[in-house]
Design a protein around this motif. Structure first.
Motif, mmCIF file in Angstrom:
data_model
loop_
_atom_site.group_PDB
_atom_site.id
_atom_site.type_symbol
_atom_site.label_atom_id
_atom_site.label_comp_id
_atom_site.label_asym_id
_atom_site.label_seq_id
_atom_site.Cartn_x
_atom_site.Cartn_y
_atom_site.Cartn_z
ATOM 1 N N CYS A 130 0.836 -1.196 0.000
ATOM 2 C CA CYS A 130 0.000 0.000 0.000
ATOM 3 C C CYS A 130 0.873 1.250 0.000
ATOM 4 C CB CYS A 130 -0.920 0.019 1.222
ATOM 5 S SG CYS A 130 -1.963 -1.448 1.405
ATOM 6 N N LEU A 131 0.236 2.380 -0.288
ATOM 7 C CA LEU A 131 0.884 3.688 -0.260
ATOM 8 C C LEU A 131 0.096 4.621 0.651
ATOM 9 C CD1 LEU A 131 1.747 4.281 -4.040
ATOM 10 C CD2 LEU A 131 3.345 3.701 -2.219
ATOM 11 N N ILE A 132 0.814 5.475 1.362
ATOM 12 C CA ILE A 132 0.201 6.503 2.190
ATOM 13 C C ILE A 132 0.632 7.860 1.652
ATOM 14 C CG2 ILE A 132 0.078 7.550 4.483
ATOM 15 C CD1 ILE A 132 0.439 4.842 5.698
ATOM 16 N N LYS A 133 -0.341 8.678 1.290
ATOM 17 C CA LYS A 133 -0.096 10.033 0.803
ATOM 18 C C LYS A 133 -0.436 11.024 1.911
ATOM 19 C CE LYS A 133 0.691 8.763 -3.566
ATOM 20 N NZ LYS A 133 1.920 9.052 -4.337
ATOM 21 N N ARG A 134 0.467 11.970 2.160
ATOM 22 C CA ARG A 134 0.275 12.950 3.223
ATOM 23 C C ARG A 134 0.042 14.337 2.645
ATOM 24 N NH1 ARG A 134 5.271 13.963 7.223
ATOM 25 N NH2 ARG A 134 6.210 14.422 5.180
ATOM 26 N N SER A 150 5.232 0.879 -8.760
ATOM 27 C CA SER A 150 5.606 2.285 -8.870
ATOM 28 C C SER A 150 5.099 3.053 -7.653
ATOM 29 C CB SER A 150 5.036 2.889 -10.149
ATOM 30 O OG SER A 150 5.261 4.285 -10.193
ATOM 31 N N PHE A 151 5.913 3.996 -7.173
ATOM 32 C CA PHE A 151 5.537 4.813 -6.021
ATOM 33 C C PHE A 151 4.725 6.043 -6.422
ATOM 34 C CE2 PHE A 151 9.755 3.122 -4.288
ATOM 35 C CZ PHE A 151 9.129 2.002 -3.750
ATOM 36 N N THR A 152 4.562 6.279 -7.723
ATOM 37 C CA THR A 152 3.840 7.456 -8.201
ATOM 38 C C THR A 152 2.367 7.170 -8.456
ATOM 39 O OG1 THR A 152 4.490 6.964 -10.483
ATOM 40 C CG2 THR A 152 5.917 8.437 -9.214
ATOM 41 N N ASP A 153 2.015 5.909 -8.673
ATOM 42 C CA ASP A 153 0.608 5.557 -8.902
ATOM 43 C C ASP A 153 -0.149 5.556 -7.583
ATOM 44 O OD1 ASP A 153 1.232 5.246 -11.549
ATOM 45 O OD2 ASP A 153 1.504 3.072 -11.417
ATOM 46 N N LYS A 154 -1.335 6.124 -7.599
ATOM 47 C CA LYS A 154 -2.136 6.174 -6.373
ATOM 48 C C LYS A 154 -2.722 4.817 -6.023
ATOM 49 C CE LYS A 154 -3.590 11.001 -6.040
ATOM 50 N NZ LYS A 154 -4.746 11.922 -6.014
ATOM 51 N N VAL A 316 11.553 0.963 0.421
ATOM 52 C CA VAL A 316 11.842 2.235 1.082
ATOM 53 C C VAL A 316 13.104 2.813 0.460
ATOM 54 C CG1 VAL A 316 12.406 3.385 3.253
ATOM 55 C CG2 VAL A 316 10.757 1.503 3.233
ATOM 56 N N THR A 317 13.055 4.086 0.063
ATOM 57 C CA THR A 317 14.177 4.690 -0.656
ATOM 58 C C THR A 317 14.757 5.911 0.038
ATOM 59 O OG1 THR A 317 12.628 6.024 -1.976
ATOM 60 C CG2 THR A 317 13.285 3.875 -2.879
ATOM 61 N N VAL A 318 14.102 6.429 1.068
ATOM 62 C CA VAL A 318 14.563 7.633 1.748
ATOM 63 C C VAL A 318 14.797 7.309 3.215
ATOM 64 C CG1 VAL A 318 14.034 10.033 2.343
ATOM 65 C CG2 VAL A 318 13.256 9.093 0.156
ATOM 66 N N ALA A 319 15.995 7.672 3.716
ATOM 67 C CA ALA A 319 16.300 7.456 5.128
ATOM 68 C C ALA A 319 15.453 8.384 5.991
ATOM 69 C CB ALA A 319 17.784 7.688 5.388
ATOM 70 N N SER A 320 14.841 7.827 7.027
ATOM 71 C CA SER A 320 13.988 8.613 7.905
ATOM 72 C C SER A 320 13.846 7.905 9.235
ATOM 73 C CB SER A 320 12.604 8.825 7.270
ATOM 74 O OG SER A 320 11.726 9.457 8.169
ATOM 75 N N GLN A 346 5.711 -3.214 7.583
ATOM 76 C CA GLN A 346 6.847 -2.325 7.369
ATOM 77 C C GLN A 346 6.350 -1.022 6.765
ATOM 78 O OE1 GLN A 346 9.731 -4.246 4.792
ATOM 79 N NE2 GLN A 346 8.808 -3.408 2.953
ATOM 80 N N PHE A 347 6.979 0.060 7.203
ATOM 81 C CA PHE A 347 6.561 1.403 6.823
ATOM 82 C C PHE A 347 7.799 2.223 6.555
ATOM 83 C CE2 PHE A 347 5.897 5.790 8.302
ATOM 84 C CZ PHE A 347 4.861 6.190 7.479
ATOM 85 N N GLY A 348 7.802 2.958 5.452
ATOM 86 C CA GLY A 348 8.980 3.738 5.120
ATOM 87 C C GLY A 348 8.694 4.840 4.122
ATOM 88 N N LYS A 349 9.643 5.744 4.022
ATOM 89 C CA LYS A 349 9.497 6.938 3.197
ATOM 90 C C LYS A 349 10.077 6.714 1.820
ATOM 91 C CE LYS A 349 10.125 11.969 3.654
ATOM 92 N NZ LYS A 349 10.680 13.049 4.501
ATOM 93 N N VAL A 350 9.357 7.181 0.795
ATOM 94 C CA VAL A 350 9.832 7.101 -0.584
ATOM 95 C C VAL A 350 9.761 8.456 -1.275
ATOM 96 C CG1 VAL A 350 9.254 4.660 -0.847
ATOM 97 C CG2 VAL A 350 7.533 6.404 -1.376
ATOM 98 N N GLY A 351 9.224 9.471 -0.606
ATOM 99 C CA GLY A 351 9.125 10.813 -1.166
ATOM 100 C C GLY A 351 8.817 11.803 -0.064
#
Length: 383
Positions: A130-134, A150-154, A316-320, A346-351
């Protein structure tokens, strides 16, 4: 395609077409509003169908009807095509009953079909991605079921949450409707409440997790209008889990540490109550009260990168500091258990405002989303 045209050609399908058009808009990334496919809405459509002159649809031979719905279920295994399975349940009550018998729960089929699936355990053998948009301006968060890697598709909209400040604590209201996120909404499914420091959270479900469950004793235990998941049971605020972040008093370097005791939904049944094979079930560590205990997986220090690292397998592609993995210890006495840790969330930042959320059994989408919401916000006492 012929089945869809046949359904749309009937006089009684006006309400069904309205539902389908709203879902088509959502699949194109336009209006994020949830199509009203809840139990109450399906009953309304079914009642209209039964009272119309086109009730011949409800008199089809059960063998033929079951074969039709089974073929639709087998062919439309992914969204947005899976809306055709929902369309079958909108024809009339008889179609809906047979559809409910054929469609299995996510823990068995790995498919999310109806809103009730969001309160059921995820798949056992693979995670739901899944993706979470903030949206920082409105303090809202949107959960989508990913269609692709893809991380860009909703993807397919599932849940929405909004952060509110309630005196000395913070609340996240979780809803099935992206445009109606309030506790008095028909789409209200639960909430997340924090303490003053933002280190201890309590997850509340709008529906009782089991027979005899009592709502939380607070001012917010009034009867809500939550009818999306199950309209036959009273709505309120029922505690189903907690998330606690451990204090970092020495201010030592390292990621956040968290513990999650949860009352997870039963994973040994399908959508129609058929038990699964015990060999396919893995029971995580539980307390005597039946709560599942989840803990964050400890990362390893990488000498060359000079940072803490976890293997997110490319998700996950961004360290956070928000990134985490929750694991449950498998009981070695159970069939298939080897005593090692398996990642259930698992939860992580990609943008900048995009995050991934991958969950599996024993967590439901609602519980996984609530746990991930706790990661947002500054926690000075834990970092």
């Amino acid at each position: 395609m012929s089945l869809r045209k046949a359904l749309l050609s009937r006089k009684f399908s006006k309400s069904f077409r309205e539902l389908k058009f709203r879902d088509d808009d959502q699949a194109r990334g336009g209006d994020r509003r949830v199509a009203a496919r809840d139990s109450a809405e399906l009953d309304r459509v079914a009642d209209y169908a039964d009272s119309s002159s086109s009730s011949s649809w409800s008199t089809m031979l059960p063998e033929l009807l079951g074969e039709i719905i089974q073929r639709v279920e087998n062919s439309e295994d992914k969204w947005p095509n899976r809306q055709n399975v929902v369309a079958c349940a909108c024809v009339c009550k008889r179609w809906r009953d047979i559809t409910k018998q054929i469609v299995r729960s996510p823990s068995y089929s790995g498919k999310i079909t109806f809103p009730s699936c969001l309160k059921q355990p995820g798949p056992c053998d693979f995670p739901h991605q899944c993706l979470i948009k903030r949206n920082k301006k409105t303090s809202t968060f949107y959960l989508y079921l990913a269609f692709t890697t893809s991380f860009t598709d909703k993807g397919k909209f599932l849940l929405a949450a909004r952060r509110y400040r309630r005196g000395s604590h913070t609340e996240y209201i979780i809803s099935l409707d992206a445009d109606d996120i309030s506790q008095g909404s028909n789409a209200y499914v639960g909430k997340l409440s924090s303490d003053f420091l933002g280190t201890n959270f309590t997850i509340y479900d709008s529906q009782p997790p089991h027979t005899g469950a009592k709502p939380a004793s607070s001012r917010s235990t009034r009867r809500f209008a939550s009818k999306q998941i199950s309209p036959q049971v009273p709505a309120g605020n029922f505690e189903v889990g907690q998330v606690s972040y451990k204090f970092n008093l020495l201010k030592s370097r390292g990621p956040r540490r968290m513990v999650c005791p949860l009352n997870c939904p039963p994973s040994g049944e399908t959508a129609i109550g058929k038990p699964l094979e015990k060999s396919k079930m893995k029971k995580p560590e539980s307390t005597s009260s039946g709560y599942t205990i989840l803990r964050n997986k400890a990362p390893r220090w990488h000498d060359q990168l000079q940072c803490w690292c976890l293997n997110f397998h490319g998700r996950v592609t961004v360290a956070s500091v928000k990134n985490f993995q929750l694991v449950a210890t498998v009981d070695p006495s159970q069939p298939g258990g080897k005593g090692d840790e398996e990642t259930v969330l698992q939860f992580g930042k990609v943008g900048d405002d995009t995050f991934t959320m991958d969950y599996r059994q024993p967590l439901s989408a609602f519980q996984a989303f609530a746990i991930c919401l706790t990661s947002f916000g500054t926690k000075l006492a834990c970092e």
